[in-house]
Design a protein around this motif. Sequence first.
Motif, PDB file in Angstrom:
ATOM      1  N   HIS A 211      -5.457   3.248  -5.911  1.00  0.00           N
ATOM      2  CA  HIS A 211      -4.856   4.375  -5.198  1.00  0.00           C
ATOM      3  C   HIS A 211      -5.154   5.689  -5.920  1.00  0.00           C
TER       4      HIS A 211
ATOM      5  N   ASP B  28      -3.820  -2.313  -7.707  1.00  0.00           N
ATOM      6  CA  ASP B  28      -3.561  -1.487  -6.523  1.00  0.00           C
ATOM      7  C   ASP B  28      -3.255  -0.045  -6.915  1.00  0.00           C
TER       8      ASP B  28
ATOM      9  N   LYS C 225       0.838  -1.204   0.000  1.00  0.00           N
ATOM     10  CA  LYS C 225       0.000   0.000   0.000  1.00  0.00           C
ATOM     11  C   LYS C 225       0.872   1.253   0.000  1.00  0.00           C
TER      12      LYS C 225
END
Length: 315
Positions: free
Chosen positions: A208, A204, A168
């Motif tokens: 984001h 991902d 992350k």
Amino acid sequence: MTEAALVPEEVKVLVGQEQREFTLNKKLLCETSSFFRDHVESTTPTENDPDDEEDSIMWLPAESPEMFELFVLWLYRRRAFLAMVDNTVPRVTRDASVFATLPKLQTLRWKLVRLHLFAAVIDLPALQDVAMDALQDLYLRCDFDVSPHFVAFLYGDCNAEHAFRLRKWTVAMLAWTLHGVGRDPVVETQFERLFTTYPSLADDYRTHLEKMALSKADVRIKNPQLRLPMNKLRSGERFFGFRQCSFHSHRATVGEKVCPHLAEHSLSPLVLRWPRVGKDKDAGLPGPGLDGSDSEQPILSPVGEMTETSFLDLS
């Protein structure tokens, strides 16, 4: 002889293929993580075989001894661990040559990364978060960018669950890098290949960017290296950095409250003294004394007599 009398006060842990030996306090280790507690309980000598030393030794063949040194430092001397980056980075950046400094910083970075992953394996969220903070601080002070090699490691070699927080943060770093000034076309091409190689990375990254757009944040200036010293931010602050707990394991539950890891602990250079019952209950430290009472009880550190150079060797 009772079974309790047979339980050793210390546990030997062999780390890495070279089986580097660490001798640790058994109760301290077991109170810290169920991973160690379950192993120690399963290998406790019995009356029928009290001398079976091999069964009382734990081997972690896939882990790094250098990383485990940091784990031991955190285990016994929390403040020393928290000060480690502060003490290390200024020293190595004063080297005469930046090329001499860089390998030392990269070694420290990989130790912190592997420490975070190890903490995930043994289910120790407090250590995950401390390692994450240290990693962010290191990148900020050294102005590091995430490399294609690092991203490939996280998405190609690591368990997705264990590397979740690192991924992350890395995706946020990647967005900040790819949208910033002075972009390197060669590096951009390398990352484009990684998006194709690892679909989960592309997913991902897309997620984001969508979240940043919804919050009206500009990824060119929202720096994932920057941990703002609070979770309740004023409107302007959120455009330049991330909340203190943005990449912590407890982020979903802490909200805008104070990070539970900020509590001060009573530590001396060579001993760790347990906090009394009711204090620091959310800080990842065992509450009562080792004997189950609420008294403070010193635990001698196996690293207390080691020099800083020998313990945190960055060569």
